[in-house]
Design a protein around this motif. Sequence first.
Motif, PDB file in Angstrom:
ATOM      1  N   ILE A  21       0.830  -1.201   0.000  1.00  0.00           N
ATOM      2  CA  ILE A  21       0.000   0.000   0.000  1.00  0.00           C
ATOM      3  C   ILE A  21       0.868   1.256   0.000  1.00  0.00           C
ATOM      4  O   ILE A  21       0.578   2.227  -0.703  1.00  0.00           O
ATOM      5  CB  ILE A  21      -0.955  -0.018   1.208  1.00  0.00           C
ATOM      6  CG1 ILE A  21      -1.997  -1.134   1.049  1.00  0.00           C
ATOM      7  CG2 ILE A  21      -1.647   1.334   1.377  1.00  0.00           C
ATOM      8  CD1 ILE A  21      -2.859  -1.361   2.285  1.00  0.00           C
ATOM      9  N   PRO A 184      -8.698   0.315   5.800  1.00  0.00           N
ATOM     10  CA  PRO A 184      -8.824  -0.715   4.765  1.00  0.00           C
ATOM     11  C   PRO A 184      -9.232  -2.064   5.345  1.00  0.00           C
ATOM     12  O   PRO A 184      -8.911  -2.400   6.488  1.00  0.00           O
ATOM     13  CB  PRO A 184      -7.405  -0.813   4.174  1.00  0.00           C
ATOM     14  CG  PRO A 184      -6.662   0.380   4.703  1.00  0.00           C
ATOM     15  CD  PRO A 184      -7.305   0.721   6.004  1.00  0.00           C
ATOM     16  N   VAL A 187      -6.350  -6.068   1.590  1.00  0.00           N
ATOM     17  CA  VAL A 187      -5.865  -5.519   0.324  1.00  0.00           C
ATOM     18  C   VAL A 187      -4.841  -6.493  -0.249  1.00  0.00           C
ATOM     19  O   VAL A 187      -3.979  -6.998   0.474  1.00  0.00           O
ATOM     20  CB  VAL A 187      -5.239  -4.121   0.530  1.00  0.00           C
ATOM     21  CG1 VAL A 187      -4.668  -3.584  -0.775  1.00  0.00           C
ATOM     22  CG2 VAL A 187      -6.283  -3.152   1.104  1.00  0.00           C
ATOM     23  N   GLY A 221      -9.212  -5.560  -1.895  1.00  0.00           N
ATOM     24  CA  GLY A 221      -8.923  -4.256  -2.463  1.00  0.00           C
ATOM     25  C   GLY A 221      -7.597  -4.253  -3.199  1.00  0.00           C
ATOM     26  O   GLY A 221      -6.781  -5.170  -3.067  1.00  0.00           O
ATOM     27  N   LYS A 222      -7.391  -3.218  -3.988  1.00  0.00           N
ATOM     28  CA  LYS A 222      -6.124  -3.028  -4.700  1.00  0.00           C
ATOM     29  C   LYS A 222      -5.364  -1.881  -4.040  1.00  0.00           C
ATOM     30  O   LYS A 222      -5.973  -0.881  -3.642  1.00  0.00           O
ATOM     31  CB  LYS A 222      -6.380  -2.691  -6.168  1.00  0.00           C
ATOM     32  CG  LYS A 222      -7.157  -3.762  -6.913  1.00  0.00           C
ATOM     33  CD  LYS A 222      -7.509  -3.275  -8.309  1.00  0.00           C
ATOM     34  CE  LYS A 222      -8.381  -4.284  -9.049  1.00  0.00           C
ATOM     35  NZ  LYS A 222      -8.783  -3.789 -10.388  1.00  0.00           N
ATOM     36  N   VAL A 226      -6.585   2.191  -2.595  1.00  0.00           N
ATOM     37  CA  VAL A 226      -6.279   2.854  -1.324  1.00  0.00           C
ATOM     38  C   VAL A 226      -5.524   4.149  -1.589  1.00  0.00           C
ATOM     39  O   VAL A 226      -5.791   5.189  -0.972  1.00  0.00           O
ATOM     40  CB  VAL A 226      -5.470   1.921  -0.406  1.00  0.00           C
ATOM     41  CG1 VAL A 226      -5.137   2.631   0.901  1.00  0.00           C
ATOM     42  CG2 VAL A 226      -6.235   0.629  -0.144  1.00  0.00           C
TER      43      VAL A 226
END
Length: 257
Positions: A21, A184, A187, A221-222, A226
């Motif tokens: 991230i 988040p 991810v 999530g990617k 984020v």
Amino acid sequence: MKQPFDLTAKTAVVTGGGSGIGKAISKRLAAHGATVYIIEFNEATGLETVDEISEEGGKAEYIPCNVAKIDSVKEAFSQVGDKLDILINNAGIAHVGNLENTSEEDLDRVYDVNVKGVYNCLKAGIPLMKEKGGAIINVASIASVVGIADRFAYSMSKGAVYTMTLSIAKDYLPFNIRCNCIAPARVHTPFVDGFIAKNYPGQEEEMFEKLSKTQPIGRMGKPEEVANLVLYLASDEASFITGSCYPIDGGYITLNS
């Protein structure tokens, strides 16, 4: 006319900005004009991300730092100086375990990075922002606000990140310093792939699918998704927002009941 989310002439610090991230955040801020200082324990990933940003026409520098050590943090931030406009407290570590199988050493290790590391960076960064203001985004977690099985130490640490965010937002309003956090869910990063490979050898595909489906939206999530949220909160377009926690969780908090 100034384009939306333009960070030209802004200086950003991203802790843990060399991978996952943090890397996505570093690259997104640089792509929108910020000069990004990647404060990172892992020299190889830090330098690799700087090289990628440079190849894409952005500006970035790597500063070695252990966020758990205040002297290391002070030295890192001294290299940034009062140019600091944006602080992203992203560096963190994970731990799997409930109360009974979380040792004191486990708890201390998570606390040192996830809680004291954020404290250290706030302590070093805020004085550099007080004259002109700035934006702080702390990376919390869905574990900050809902119960997650076998995440005792991690949940403790991310709950602290959330409440530190509220405190900083309240105390530094007079200095035009905004402070928000993001929360988040899971991810998809190299860390997730490594975790699955280590703990579920031979079952990687099955476990990846299972973990993906814990989000109501049906996938992880990617990092880039984020990073987009962080970009918004760091920009002048979010100038009316402070003291908030933004879930980015595929519906986990509100729909997974």
